[in-house]
Write a protein that holds these residues in place. Structure first.
Motif, PDB file in Angstrom:
ATOM      1  N   GLU A 194       0.667  -1.284  -0.080  1.00  0.00           N
ATOM      2  CA  GLU A 194       0.246  -0.003  -0.012  1.00  0.00           C
ATOM      3  C   GLU A 194       1.039   1.195   0.137  1.00  0.00           C
ATOM      4  N   ARG A 195       0.282   2.351  -0.295  1.00  0.00           N
ATOM      5  CA  ARG A 195       0.906   3.512  -0.074  1.00  0.00           C
ATOM      6  C   ARG A 195       1.021   4.177   1.190  1.00  0.00           C
ATOM      7  N   PHE A 196       2.087   4.550   1.597  1.00  0.00           N
ATOM      8  CA  PHE A 196       2.247   5.462   3.066  1.00  0.00           C
ATOM      9  C   PHE A 196       1.282   6.404   2.795  1.00  0.00           C
ATOM     10  N   GLU A 197       0.751   6.942   3.833  1.00  0.00           N
ATOM     11  CA  GLU A 197       0.290   8.529   3.790  1.00  0.00           C
ATOM     12  C   GLU A 197       1.429   9.483   3.653  1.00  0.00           C
ATOM     13  N   LEU A 198       0.899  10.763   3.047  1.00  0.00           N
ATOM     14  CA  LEU A 198       2.122  11.602   2.957  1.00  0.00           C
ATOM     15  C   LEU A 198       2.490  12.006   4.320  1.00  0.00           C
ATOM     16  N   ARG A 199       3.992  12.469   4.699  1.00  0.00           N
ATOM     17  CA  ARG A 199       4.330  12.789   6.030  1.00  0.00           C
ATOM     18  C   ARG A 199       3.554  13.594   6.693  1.00  0.00           C
ATOM     19  N   ALA A 200       3.152  14.825   5.885  1.00  0.00           N
ATOM     20  CA  ALA A 200       2.309  15.800   6.591  1.00  0.00           C
ATOM     21  C   ALA A 200       0.965  15.455   7.026  1.00  0.00           C
TER      22      ALA A 200
END
Length: 226
Positions: free
Chosen positions: A29-35
């Motif tokens: 899966e894709r990580f969430e954007l850091r922000a």
């Protein structure tokens, strides 16, 4: 997924049913954007807030998994570790642990060519390559997913390990997988069940494959076998 280092030889057949994707392993899966990830509470002390945010009923199996993940992430450990809620956070931890800039890292993953596991795998001829230092323990940071509403990786820097790239071919059905494996040289303090499972003596070098949703970080300068 567990095996002894001495048993890993070209032509070795893996146990039937060994899988690197599909049932039992979530697709990457894709990580969430850091922000975005940093804006979400991530602490056992805020468990109730987290459960409400993701509409997870208290007392449910998912709630227990979330609580267990947060406790694991916050527990003390003899080795450096961190729970990364973004790819940037994972890279930053690996860079700090390995003493290099994040831009000087490479991330290796197991690749199931064609996206489907073979019925049974065998180690290909000349199919075992050491990753990292040519001698001595490898400087690596493995990361593996934790049960959570979004992608969280538990990253750590184990001591006395060897990292391997293992080419696997399918018996009869043509499946091919390039697998990443970790071997632990110092197993003296491991739980008895591992030695009983493999029918080996305490202290023997034990390895495990990394499913395709695991990541192995290491300095690009130390990457061998390319």
């Amino acid at each position: 997924m567990l095996f002894t280092r001495k048993s890993l030889l070209p032509g070795t057949a893996l146990p039937e049913g060994t899988k690197f994707c599909g049932h039992g392993f979530l697709d990457p899966e894709r990580f969430e954007l850091r922000a975005d990830a940093d804006a979400i509470p991530f602490s056992y002390s805020q468990l109730d807030t987290i459960l409400r945010m993701f509409r997870i009923p208290r007392g449910s199996k998912k709630a227990e998994q979330v609580a267990a993940t947060l406790r694991t992430c916050e527990a003390e450990s003899p080795e450096a570790h961190a729970c990364a809620t973004s790819e940037q956070a994972a890279a930053d931890f690996a860079a700090s642990s390995l003493g290099v800039r994040a831009s000087k890292l490479v991330a290796l993953v197991t690749t199931v060519h064609g996206g489907k596991d073979a019925t049974r795998y065998v180690v290909a001829p000349n199919g075992i390559t050491r990753i990292g230092k040519a001698a001595g323990a490898a400087a690596v940071v493995p990361c593996h997913p934790m049960p959570y509403p979004y992608m969280v990786h538990y990253c750590h820097q184990p001591a006395d390990v060897e990292a391997l790239r293992v080419e696997l071919t399918g018996l009869g059905d043509g499946g091919v997988t390039t697998a990443i494996a970790m071997c632990h040289a110092n197993t003296m303090n491991w739980d008895d069940r591992y030695f009983q499972m493999l029918n080996v003596t305490r202290g023997e070098e034990i390895c495990h494959f990394m499913p395709r949703n695991y990541v192995l970080w290491l300095p690009a300068a130390e990457l061998l076998g390319n």
